[in-house]
Design an enzyme around this catalytic site. Sequence first.
Site: not given
Ligand code: GRF
Length: 190
Positions: A15, A92-93, A109, A111, A138, A146-147, A176
Amino acid sequence: MAERRRVGILLSGRGSNMQALVAASRLPDARYDVVIVASDKPEAPGLAWAEGEGIVTYATSPKGRPKADYEAEIERALRGMRVEVIALAGYMRLLSPAFVERWRGRILNIHPSLLPKYKGLDTHARAIAAGDSVAGASVHLVTEELDGGPVIGQAQVDILPGDTPDTLAARVLDAEHALYPAALDRFLSR
Ligand code: GRF
């Protein structure tokens, strides 16, 4: 300033992006509040962090039940908090087409690649193996693919000589944390 929008976050793990979104939501000019953090993994560290911050949390496992039941439960929790926009942060789903349809245009989302390159997993290893000189992350709208939804923001990070998937992942993750709150803010200002 208009009333803040109500954002719900879904996550499965540590998170760190959720933390960045929460931190940005606490700035005076933020356009949103994080009103709930929900997870498919009751043991997700991100959930414990949110709880410690006094944010409403919700966890339910999809194991051994129809996906529609699981998603309906998550959705009840979100609607119970009057969520307007969902931000996936390491969730992750894959959301079902029916769920995506009900929230169309209101799920974001993040990615860890420069989409449309490297959808799916192992993005950093794939970028290094391809000999790319830049990687990145992104933020995109979620669709059934997906993505695959429209990209609304990107951040680039140089790939350095000697980078491993882990060193690159760490630098991209930093990017990010700046990108996601900025992209969400821009999205909400439309
Ligand atoms: C990140 O790299 C994000 O881009 C991907 O999953 C990872 C999540 O990391 N979708 P966190 O749980 O936010 O630390």
